[in-house]
Design an enzyme around this catalytic site. Sequence first.
Site, PDB file in Angstrom:
ATOM      1  CD  GLU A 113      -0.344   5.545  -4.144  1.00 44.46           C
ATOM      2  OE1 GLU A 113      -1.107   4.567  -4.307  1.00 44.46           O
ATOM      3  OE2 GLU A 113       0.079   5.888  -3.029  1.00 44.46           O
ATOM      4  CG  ASP A 120      -8.198   4.748   0.347  1.00 43.49           C
ATOM      5  OD1 ASP A 120      -7.951   3.535   0.323  1.00 43.49           O
ATOM      6  OD2 ASP A 120      -7.503   5.573   0.965  1.00 43.49           O
ATOM      7  CG  ASP A 122      -2.065   0.926   1.174  1.00 42.32           C
ATOM      8  OD1 ASP A 122      -2.299   1.509   0.101  1.00 42.32           O
ATOM      9  OD2 ASP A 122      -2.749   1.094   2.204  1.00 42.32           O
TER      10      ASP A 122
END
Length: 830
Positions: free
Chosen positions: A409, A484, A406
């Site tokens: 990015e 999300d 997670d």
Amino acid sequence: MSTIPNSDLLGSEIPEFSGWRSIGPVTGYSQKSNSFTIDCGEAKLRISFERQGIVRLRLAQTGIFGRDHSWAVIADDTPAPAWKIDDETNQITLITSTLRVVIQKNPCRVAFHTLDGKLIAGHDPGKGIAWDGDEVRCSMRLNDDDHFFGLGERGSPLDKRGQVLVDWNHDAAEHDPWTDPLYQSHPFVIVLNAGRAHGIFFDNTFRATFDLGKTSTSRYSFGADGGELNYYFIPGPTVKDVVRRYGALVGTQSLPPLWALGYQQCRWSYESARRVRGMAKRLRKHRVPCDTIYLDIDYMDGFRCFTWNRETFPNPSKLLRELADDGFKTVVIIDPGIKKEQGYGIYDSGIAGHHFCNDGTGRPYVGKVWPGESVYPDFTRAATRKWWGDLYRGLISDGVTGFWNDMNEPADFTFSHGTVPLTMRHDNDGCPTDHRECHNIYGMQMARASSEGFARLRENERPFVLTRAGYSGVQRYAAVWTGDNLSSWEHLRMSIPMLLNMGLSGIVFAGADIGGFRGYPSPELYARWLQLGIFYPLCRTHTCGGLTKDAPEQDPTAFGKKWLKVNRSAIELRYRLLPYLYTQANEAERSGLPVMRALALEFPEMEKVHRVEHEFMWGDQMLVAPVVEEGTKSRKLRLPPGEWYDFESGKHFEGGAEIATRVRMDTIPMFARSGAIVAMRDAVQYTGEKSLNELILAIFPGNGRGLFYNDDGISYNYRGGEFVRETYTIAATAAGEDSTIGAARNSDAVFAFESREGNASFLPATYLLAFCGRRRIPANVETSEGPLKHLKKAGQAGTGEFGWWHDDATRTVYVRIARPSAGVTVTVRQ
């Protein structure tokens, strides 16, 4: 300042962007075995012929080509296709066995034609290829009926025409259908026009944009802030041809372990061993099938990666053994941000090995994520990928079976833009550069390091890695989820076109958080989302209940007895369909074709198919039309051409028209195409609970073909022949005097075990053939080896006795037989 005509302003002239230069006339050329280099003054344009009939174009503005390196394209030793040159006064034509590449000489413009001369696609005559300093751009002709698909993770609508879309991986919390960019970058677009398709893959990792007819009605374009103008033209003519060729170029989705296709339960956060045990116990108590439970960041010691919080998880090995004994796999989250703390072993070894990205001054860049001040591993460095992969050893020895990457990015709380500075430095596989070039591949390379590390530590076991960020080719290393989302009907609907375009972009093993991550769903919203989610290739409930520790649970058991029954039934259907899903997953690895398919893939010539975004094909045999509106009593949909059958009742429908089907809360509108053969099994609590002793084949009237694939579900032995693949056919014989459409359901049916390859030990002992949509009791049923016994009592269906019977309620003829030899046929005579 020069001016150029602009057709969009009806002949008026506007100033050209100062600094933008369009490639000029052809001044010379040279050729090698598989490439053709065009001189255009100082600039050079190289055209090469790649595998599968793909054509590649590279621009060197100064005439010097840089390193030929790709994070996406896989190595290939296929010989270059043969081609020849036809040099004429105004153009040069490069001719292969499948295409004609036509190069206009003044100015240099490239177009792609069929062998008979029909234009497929080409550079815009006015703009063509252009650059301004580091920026590059290519403009293509835009036709009135062009529609655009792919481009990875995007919101609604399915067809991207009229949008400008950005490739720049972004932590997009609380996004809506029009938020752009999102978490992943896949610069691959499919252009569909009147049933014919081609693709463009722009292999550039800098911040890129695709202008798909928003600023012009006569052209679309793609370009980037830096790097090469380097793109691949991928011919069709069908959407399937484009997707297969793209898969051959960048790799296909790796076959996941079978357990990863089961239902998965997740929450931010099951913050203690006690709560994890409670969740597992509740699922088993209420007989809700589930294979996987996730642990979010609270299992760690102060959010330090590769550690356990020994207060709340005092004996993780014991906990994970208990879960495994009850059939649960455990997946834990790992973020890239490593706490900056001397004495923390991971940080210390990373500093010693120079594994962290520098800030441009030679010191590790320090950002801020969950642990506080944090440093970022440089996953573009081979030594760092090896170091990172080896760090999983402890968690794997504790019993962890999968990893969830997670925040990659990468996210950084320091700045409002949510990521690290563009000046952060990367090794870039030996060609140092800054973050502008490596941002979009950071998450992909983290997933690569994780997957390769798992493969080394658990030799011959397929890894399960889930990643939030990625770039084209990430499917070789990880599954993906859409980040999300919100608990809303809008986000339920949005997940369908999002996942369909991801599938067309090679991201086959993907899903959205069922029920929504932020907020809390109503019982109806959760149930309907679960009924959709069982068809996501990755089927996971997830919620941010951790924002308040006393927030209610979000799982199939959490909404009361009425909804428990509905939710359990949906998940049981997923498990009943696992043989079909696993077969489709294997086909996805072989072909690149997705499991969850836009109708444009199977029916590209269907009228207005670009607007069908809330129905989808599941594999090549089934159509799913989930309920996507609150309070729905009747589901309207437009069936594709052909004949279709309600999957549960066997009711016949003629395609090509809109239909309405009544729905209850436990209804999932599903349809099988004529001649479909769908492999199924009995429902289990988890994939390893029972072996596949009896294979159920749901067979629908008509002429068709089906597959069944099986292996050990966990190892790579299937690549060495340890698998079984069966091919089946169904044929409707003459219907006598009944020659109307739909006559197949009243005809004799001949089912054939056509072929078998591989290891028969992976076959079931018995087969239950379910001939669906059969209203009439057959005169008899026989195999090519002899007649079968008629079992007149329906109650004998579950006894295991060989023979056949008819079920009036479901319009089904059931035939149970022992494992047959290849070539055996079963005939139902009406």
